[in-house]
Every structure is written in structure tokens, then in C-alpha cells.
Design a protein around this motif. Sequence first.
Motif, mmCIF file in Angstrom:
data_model
loop_
_atom_site.group_PDB
_atom_site.id
_atom_site.type_symbol
_atom_site.label_atom_id
_atom_site.label_comp_id
_atom_site.label_asym_id
_atom_site.label_seq_id
_atom_site.Cartn_x
_atom_site.Cartn_y
_atom_site.Cartn_z
ATOM 1 N N ILE A 1 0.669 -1.040 0.152
ATOM 2 C CA ILE A 1 0.124 -0.003 -0.056
ATOM 3 C C ILE A 1 0.467 0.645 -0.207
ATOM 4 N N VAL A 2 1.485 1.490 0.904
ATOM 5 C CA VAL A 2 2.889 2.493 1.043
ATOM 6 C C VAL A 2 3.933 2.858 -0.311
ATOM 7 N N SER A 3 3.454 1.354 -0.562
ATOM 8 C CA SER A 3 4.730 1.494 -2.509
ATOM 9 C C SER A 3 3.567 1.663 -3.226
ATOM 10 N N GLY A 4 2.297 1.837 -3.550
ATOM 11 C CA GLY A 4 1.739 2.262 -4.202
ATOM 12 C C GLY A 4 1.440 3.260 -4.383
ATOM 13 N N LEU A 5 1.132 3.905 -3.196
ATOM 14 C CA LEU A 5 0.629 5.607 -3.166
ATOM 15 C C LEU A 5 2.454 6.164 -2.944
ATOM 16 N N ILE A 6 3.411 6.070 -2.643
ATOM 17 C CA ILE A 6 4.431 6.572 -3.164
ATOM 18 C C ILE A 6 4.323 6.730 -4.777
ATOM 19 N N ALA A 7 4.647 5.523 -5.812
ATOM 20 C CA ALA A 7 4.181 5.783 -6.648
ATOM 21 C C ALA A 7 2.966 7.242 -7.661
ATOM 22 N N THR A 8 1.712 6.868 -7.266
ATOM 23 C CA THR A 8 0.795 7.954 -7.292
ATOM 24 C C THR A 8 0.402 8.472 -6.879
ATOM 25 N N CYS A 9 1.698 8.997 -5.761
ATOM 26 C CA CYS A 9 1.305 10.862 -5.082
ATOM 27 C C CYS A 9 2.096 10.555 -4.222
ATOM 28 N N GLY A 10 3.897 10.475 -4.658
ATOM 29 C CA GLY A 10 5.026 10.927 -3.794
ATOM 30 C C GLY A 10 5.679 11.784 -4.157
ATOM 31 N N MET A 11 5.359 12.393 -5.309
ATOM 32 C CA MET A 11 6.414 13.976 -5.582
ATOM 33 C C MET A 11 4.930 14.783 -5.806
ATOM 34 N N TYR A 12 4.373 14.814 -5.364
ATOM 35 C CA TYR A 12 3.223 15.953 -4.936
ATOM 36 C C TYR A 12 2.653 16.088 -6.609
ATOM 37 N N ASP A 13 2.077 16.922 -6.660
ATOM 38 C CA ASP A 13 2.074 17.635 -8.544
ATOM 39 C C ASP A 13 2.409 17.282 -9.453
ATOM 40 N N GLN A 14 3.922 16.374 -8.894
ATOM 41 C CA GLN A 14 4.732 15.708 -9.943
ATOM 42 C C GLN A 14 4.411 14.537 -10.455
ATOM 43 N N SER A 15 3.450 14.152 -9.521
ATOM 44 C CA SER A 15 4.176 12.349 -9.311
ATOM 45 C C SER A 15 3.515 11.449 -10.583
ATOM 46 N N GLY A 16 2.745 12.362 -11.633
ATOM 47 C CA GLY A 16 2.152 11.590 -13.188
ATOM 48 C C GLY A 16 3.536 11.893 -13.482
ATOM 49 N N GLU A 17 4.444 12.889 -14.226
ATOM 50 C CA GLU A 17 5.013 13.325 -14.569
ATOM 51 C C GLU A 17 6.391 12.813 -14.498
ATOM 52 N N TYR A 18 6.356 12.185 -13.026
ATOM 53 C CA TYR A 18 7.864 11.532 -12.135
ATOM 54 C C TYR A 18 8.157 9.929 -12.667
ATOM 55 N N LEU A 19 6.450 9.280 -12.917
ATOM 56 C CA LEU A 19 6.062 8.138 -13.224
ATOM 57 C C LEU A 19 6.610 7.602 -14.431
ATOM 58 N N ASP A 20 6.279 8.713 -14.988
ATOM 59 C CA ASP A 20 5.729 8.699 -16.747
ATOM 60 C C ASP A 20 7.276 8.741 -17.089
ATOM 61 N N ASN A 21 8.493 9.211 -16.776
ATOM 62 C CA ASN A 21 9.640 9.829 -16.897
ATOM 63 C C ASN A 21 10.566 8.914 -16.084
ATOM 64 N N ILE A 22 10.840 8.850 -15.020
ATOM 65 C CA ILE A 22 11.725 8.408 -14.565
ATOM 66 C C ILE A 22 11.020 5.968 -14.253
ATOM 67 N N GLY A 23 9.589 6.124 -14.322
ATOM 68 C CA GLY A 23 9.682 4.582 -14.076
ATOM 69 C C GLY A 23 9.895 4.233 -13.253
ATOM 70 N N ILE A 24 10.509 4.772 -11.733
ATOM 71 C CA ILE A 24 9.514 3.795 -10.966
ATOM 72 C C ILE A 24 9.233 5.072 -9.453
ATOM 73 N N PRO A 25 8.849 4.004 -7.965
ATOM 74 C CA PRO A 25 8.306 5.106 -7.761
ATOM 75 C C PRO A 25 8.763 6.041 -6.873
ATOM 76 N N GLY A 26 8.388 7.478 -6.384
ATOM 77 C CA GLY A 26 9.370 8.349 -6.352
ATOM 78 C C GLY A 26 8.248 9.453 -4.941
ATOM 79 N N LYS A 27 9.096 9.173 -3.399
ATOM 80 C CA LYS A 27 8.456 10.503 -2.693
ATOM 81 C C LYS A 27 9.633 10.804 -2.327
ATOM 82 N N SER A 28 9.104 12.791 -2.550
ATOM 83 C CA SER A 28 10.589 13.601 -2.078
ATOM 84 C C SER A 28 9.594 14.154 -0.790
ATOM 85 N N GLY A 29 10.950 14.816 -0.253
ATOM 86 C CA GLY A 29 10.437 15.762 1.034
ATOM 87 C C GLY A 29 11.067 17.247 0.747
ATOM 88 N N VAL A 30 10.743 18.361 1.474
ATOM 89 C CA VAL A 30 10.732 19.406 1.010
ATOM 90 C C VAL A 30 12.199 19.557 1.940
#
Length: 222
Positions: A146-175
Motif C-alpha cells: 500500500i505504501v509503495s503504491g501510494l509513493i508511486a501515485t502521490c509521492g511527488m506532489y503535483d508532479q507524481s504522474g510526470e515523475y512516474l512517466d519520465n523515470i518509471g519508478i515510484p518516488g517520494k520526495s520531501g522538502v
Amino acid sequence: VHKEPSGDAFNSIKKLETEPDHLPRNPFINAGAIMTASLIKGKDPVDKFNRILEFMKKISEDDSLELATDIYLSEKATGDTNRGLAYYMKGQGVLSGDVEDILDVYFKQCSIYVTTESLAKIARFFANGGVLSNGERVIPKKYAQIVSGLIATCGMYDQSGEYLDNIGIPGKSGVGGGIISPVSSKKIGVAVFGPALDAEGNSVAGMGIMKDISKEMELDMF
């Protein structure tokens, strides 16, 4: 707390106001993290924060993790937007508990000293389905998924879809400038750090490095 991308800035109140249930869209935006902090077990804010810290030490396999007191005090002194989010949820009847106590836990959990290595180990923990490097299971596999799935879909704030499309792996950022990527297909965790942030609050250099790593190691899940 829902499990959908917000489509708004990480500290936006918009969805809390416009959605009929007034609940945060996911646990990675500020409102969702505040709500999640309110659900931590413990007799008081100190006990709740220590529970979070000990869990982070365990899954990062790093006992040196500690509270960065100066950052915590700065967060607390300047966190009026977060207070607005918390008091709005309290006013709508969806947040339980004392708001200032909840925010104290939230500000502290946002202020834990970590290294890039410890972040990578946290990512590996989730990529391995909730199991430490010594084979100890800490959480059920389903929770890690569940955590990994949320990282993939929501982890990069409003860039989550772009990040997943360009880089192809889940990403969770912090400020703070860190990004973690649990790569479940390879059972590895990747983390990078770069303090310069873009308008969405994500590490500029970190995203570039993640793209290179994903390409070089052939990690793209698509």
C-alpha cells in the motif's frame, strides 16, 4: 485519509474545502500527514513522537536518527498554514484530539535528521515487502505494498504522474531535498539528496539523478 493524488500544492486547503467529506486526499500532502499524525498511538505528544522515531530507526536500520531541535522549533514558529489545515479539519469534525498536540507531533516528525543512506534503507524496506535486511518482518507485506503504491501515485506532489512517466519508478520526495524510490521488482531501495527545490517542492537535481539511475540500472517498471 484517502489514496488519491490531490492535483494541488502540498500545502493547499482547496480539496479539504471542496470535497464533501473534508478529508485529505492522501497521506503525503500536509493535511494528510497531519491527519496521520493524529492517529498515532500514545499517551501524549512526546510518547507519540518517540513511537514514530523508534519505528524510523528500525526500518532504516539506523539508531543514530534523532530530532533536529532547531528545525523543529523553526517549523513550529512558522507553521501557520499547517495550523490552518489542522484547525479547518477540526472545525469540520474530521480531526480528533487537541490540534496543538497533533501539530507538535507533526512538526517533530518533519524534523528528524536522516542521511541519504538511511533513506535508501527505508526505501529498501518497503521494496522488500516490510522485511529488514536481516530477514525480520516488521509489517505485513500488504501494508508495504500500500505504501509503495501510494509513493508511486502521490509521492511527488503535483508532479507524481510526470515523475512516474519520465523515470518509471515510484518516488517520494520531501522538502528537505531527499527522494526515495522503493523498486519492488528488484527488491532494492534508491535515495538521492539535492537541496534545491522546484515550484512543486521537489528536488531538481534529485529528479535528474533518479532519471539517470533508473536508465543506467534499467529500473523503469514500464
